[in-house]
Scaffold this motif. Sequence first.
Motif, PDB file in Angstrom:
ATOM      1  N   ARG A 485     -25.016  67.834  40.972  1.00 24.83           N
ATOM      2  CA  ARG A 485     -25.402  66.354  40.919  1.00 24.83           C
ATOM      3  C   ARG A 485     -24.806  65.598  42.228  1.00 24.83           C
ATOM      4  O   ARG A 485     -24.513  64.313  42.228  1.00 24.83           O
ATOM      5  N   ARG A 486     -24.603  66.363  43.279  1.00 27.66           N
ATOM      6  CA  ARG A 486     -24.172  65.459  44.249  1.00 27.66           C
ATOM      7  C   ARG A 486     -25.373  65.188  45.171  1.00 27.66           C
ATOM      8  O   ARG A 486     -26.584  65.733  45.088  1.00 27.66           O
ATOM      9  N   SER A 487     -25.214  64.250  45.954  1.00 24.19           N
ATOM     10  CA  SER A 487     -26.438  63.447  46.739  1.00 24.19           C
ATOM     11  C   SER A 487     -26.231  64.060  48.240  1.00 24.19           C
ATOM     12  O   SER A 487     -25.407  64.655  48.548  1.00 24.19           O
ATOM     13  N   THR A 488     -27.578  64.048  48.847  1.00 24.82           N
ATOM     14  CA  THR A 488     -27.836  64.749  50.027  1.00 24.82           C
ATOM     15  C   THR A 488     -27.754  63.402  51.043  1.00 24.82           C
ATOM     16  O   THR A 488     -28.738  62.592  50.677  1.00 24.82           O
ATOM     17  N   SER A 489     -27.016  63.610  52.145  1.00 27.54           N
ATOM     18  CA  SER A 489     -27.242  62.549  53.206  1.00 27.54           C
ATOM     19  C   SER A 489     -28.213  62.915  54.324  1.00 27.54           C
ATOM     20  O   SER A 489     -28.208  64.119  54.569  1.00 27.54           O
ATOM     21  N   GLY A 490     -28.821  62.046  54.952  1.00 26.91           N
ATOM     22  CA  GLY A 490     -29.456  62.323  56.346  1.00 26.91           C
ATOM     23  C   GLY A 490     -29.474  61.066  56.883  1.00 26.91           C
ATOM     24  O   GLY A 490     -29.954  60.024  56.775  1.00 26.91           O
ATOM     25  N   TYR A 491     -29.700  61.255  58.422  1.00 30.25           N
ATOM     26  CA  TYR A 491     -29.888  60.076  59.258  1.00 30.25           C
ATOM     27  C   TYR A 491     -30.295  60.706  60.675  1.00 30.25           C
ATOM     28  O   TYR A 491     -30.222  61.947  60.867  1.00 30.25           O
ATOM     29  N   SER A 504     -28.556  66.510  58.161  1.00 35.09           N
ATOM     30  CA  SER A 504     -28.671  66.743  56.812  1.00 35.09           C
ATOM     31  C   SER A 504     -27.444  67.225  56.227  1.00 35.09           C
ATOM     32  O   SER A 504     -27.421  68.534  56.379  1.00 35.09           O
ATOM     33  N   LYS A 505     -26.923  66.648  55.106  1.00 38.63           N
ATOM     34  CA  LYS A 505     -25.739  67.045  54.581  1.00 38.63           C
ATOM     35  C   LYS A 505     -25.778  66.849  52.973  1.00 38.63           C
ATOM     36  O   LYS A 505     -25.917  65.816  52.759  1.00 38.63           O
ATOM     37  N   ARG A 506     -25.024  67.873  52.316  1.00 39.32           N
ATOM     38  CA  ARG A 506     -24.736  67.275  50.941  1.00 39.32           C
ATOM     39  C   ARG A 506     -23.412  66.795  51.149  1.00 39.32           C
ATOM     40  O   ARG A 506     -22.498  67.058  51.519  1.00 39.32           O
ATOM     41  N   GLN A 507     -23.170  65.502  50.206  1.00 37.17           N
ATOM     42  CA  GLN A 507     -21.993  64.661  50.201  1.00 37.17           C
ATOM     43  C   GLN A 507     -21.135  65.470  49.541  1.00 37.17           C
ATOM     44  O   GLN A 507     -21.139  66.482  48.463  1.00 37.17           O
ATOM     45  N   PRO A 508     -19.761  65.281  49.909  1.00 41.30           N
ATOM     46  CA  PRO A 508     -18.664  66.032  49.309  1.00 41.30           C
ATOM     47  C   PRO A 508     -18.200  65.641  47.886  1.00 41.30           C
ATOM     48  O   PRO A 508     -17.593  66.240  47.259  1.00 41.30           O
ATOM     49  N   THR A 509     -18.609  64.405  47.263  1.00 39.07           N
ATOM     50  CA  THR A 509     -18.110  63.973  46.001  1.00 39.07           C
ATOM     51  C   THR A 509     -19.617  63.383  45.352  1.00 39.07           C
ATOM     52  O   THR A 509     -20.618  63.272  46.176  1.00 39.07           O
ATOM     53  N   VAL A 510     -19.495  63.258  44.092  1.00 40.14           N
ATOM     54  CA  VAL A 510     -20.258  62.637  43.296  1.00 40.14           C
ATOM     55  C   VAL A 510     -20.634  61.331  43.546  1.00 40.14           C
ATOM     56  O   VAL A 510     -19.515  60.675  43.315  1.00 40.14           O
TER      57      VAL A 510
END
Length: 661
Positions: A485-491, A504-510
Amino acid sequence: PPAAVPSSSDSGTASSFSAAPLSSVSGAASPPSGSPSSHVSGDPTPTPAPTPASMSPASPSSLSSGAAPSSPGRPFAGFIRLDAACVALEPQLRRRTILAGDASPPLRRRLLRRWPRGPSRAPVEGFASRARVACGQDDFDALQRNQTWTLVPRPPHANIITGKWVFKHKFHPDGTLDRHKARWVVRGFRQHAGVDFTDTFAPVVKLGTIRTVLQLAVSRAWPVHQMDVSNAFLHGHLEEQVFCQQPTGFIDSAHPDHVCLLSRSLYGLKQARRAWYQRIAAFLHQLGFRSTRSDASLFVYNNGATTAYLLLYVDDIILTASSTELLRQITERLRAEFALKDLGPLHYFLGIEVVRRTDGFLLHQRKYAHELLDRAGMLNCKPAATPVDTSKLSATDGSLATDASFYRSIVGALQYLTLTRPELQYAVQQVCLHMHAPRDPHWAVKRILRYIRGTMDFGLSLHASTATDIVAYSDADWAGCPDTRRSTSGYCVYFGPSLISWSSKRQPTVSRSSAEAEYRVVANAVAEVSWLRQLLVELSCPVAKATVVYCDNVSAVYLSANPVHHRRTKHIELDIHFVREQVALGHIRVLHVPTSQQFADIMTKGLPTTSFEFRSSLCVRPGYRRTNTEASSASYNSTSEPDMEEQTTDPKSSDFRMEIS
């Protein structure tokens, strides 16, 4: 001779043998009275073969008479006796013995596979062909010219590093052979820390820096050349005392027991990269270049109205200057110091093919994509419209994949393809999450390969423009990972009309809310933009306007300027203060953008075909005009994009993006 005795092996394959040649081939049977002594057919002189100790207990007379095996259910024992007799012979004699025998073709092929043709005697010990000798001689001469070592008596208790010759083929971008290459490489893994090496880190230029410099060069119409330094690591000076053996095949006959005390670095040494970087950086500083703080492998030369940029990636160099004369002068100075080869205008760098057009650069990896599909066995697969499905991959679905190493190999190769294909970033990031334990459903990587098959001629476009403003788009997929249930970041970050940085990267924390997930991405985008602004200042191209960062979450936009929701945001206080400080300084503005115009949406989730068509907003264009045959083979159920020359105004194109800015 007696008639052949047929038999069948345990595997059911029928074979026929002639008994008389078996006695002459084996060399173990006593010749019958009145006949000449047995010898190996094909030898210039008869040479009796010794009887091996492992010979079957059957008598030699049974072999010479061609008697069949006593047990009809067992395979013919002549196969075993022929095998055992050949064991005692020399390798080349074994091969002649097998060829001289009258064994069946299957048996002969089996024996020849076991004892293949031995290597021909090389003109120099340690080499297998004259071509390798010539290549090795060239590399050894280069080592001698550079005074790489001094022969000294072997010191007692010293760590002597061994080495070996490494041969490879160098190819042109079109796949044709360029030249043969040999290199003496030492086994650096046998070095001891603190004894013959200390620091090993050496910087290389960032890919974002390369795109930024190319964007400036094409906008200013500067010439861009690429160069290669031959035997680059041999130019580095060593500070430690390192001993290695003499190169194989080139041992000094007067001092065969001496070892090499290295004064310059060799390929394979742990500190070779660092020594080379320090050597060329010191020389560039003497020429008037200065290394930038934003990227240690970017060197800038300023002298009045003349400017030059030099990008260094190990031994590959990109050089651009404000005038052709300045570029020629710098090239001559570098050639006088190093074994430099000017390869002409930039066309092939780090596996990326560069095409210069009147309106900009096109960076593509068509050759690399073709090789990747060939290795995966999907050159003739059916193309797909999108690289990833809208569903998410789980780490627990399905059974473990049987070919995990092949999965890692293909996925690792896909990562390098994202250097010029930003629309693949999210899809590759998703399959990379499961490289440690891939499962059968994770072979959705085949869909990425199918998409690549239909878009092999696509690449990243850098358009010439006088605009120097920076625009960024950030987005997050809140709690998108089904397992953690971690979020995915993208810019995405644009410099003028060109895309130069993306992630595009999965965030290290929830994240506890969508606003928190979005704000973390905004902080990452602001950090990238701040680095880029500093880089442009050092490139003498400061950005006068504030950088706009677009976000489709209203709460994240409010948090960037207003100290609200303190209780719900104190655990992300560092990101809060970092972004607010940049906004207060006037460097950053965080604005809201509708989701339908969010270009970073492609970096956080799988999109349907209709939404994925705005990949042109990521500056992804076809590399060349396809023929009718190629267009029909790469067609799929989606609207194909026009060529760059025929590109029309798109509501989601770069022109529309500039109007929003």
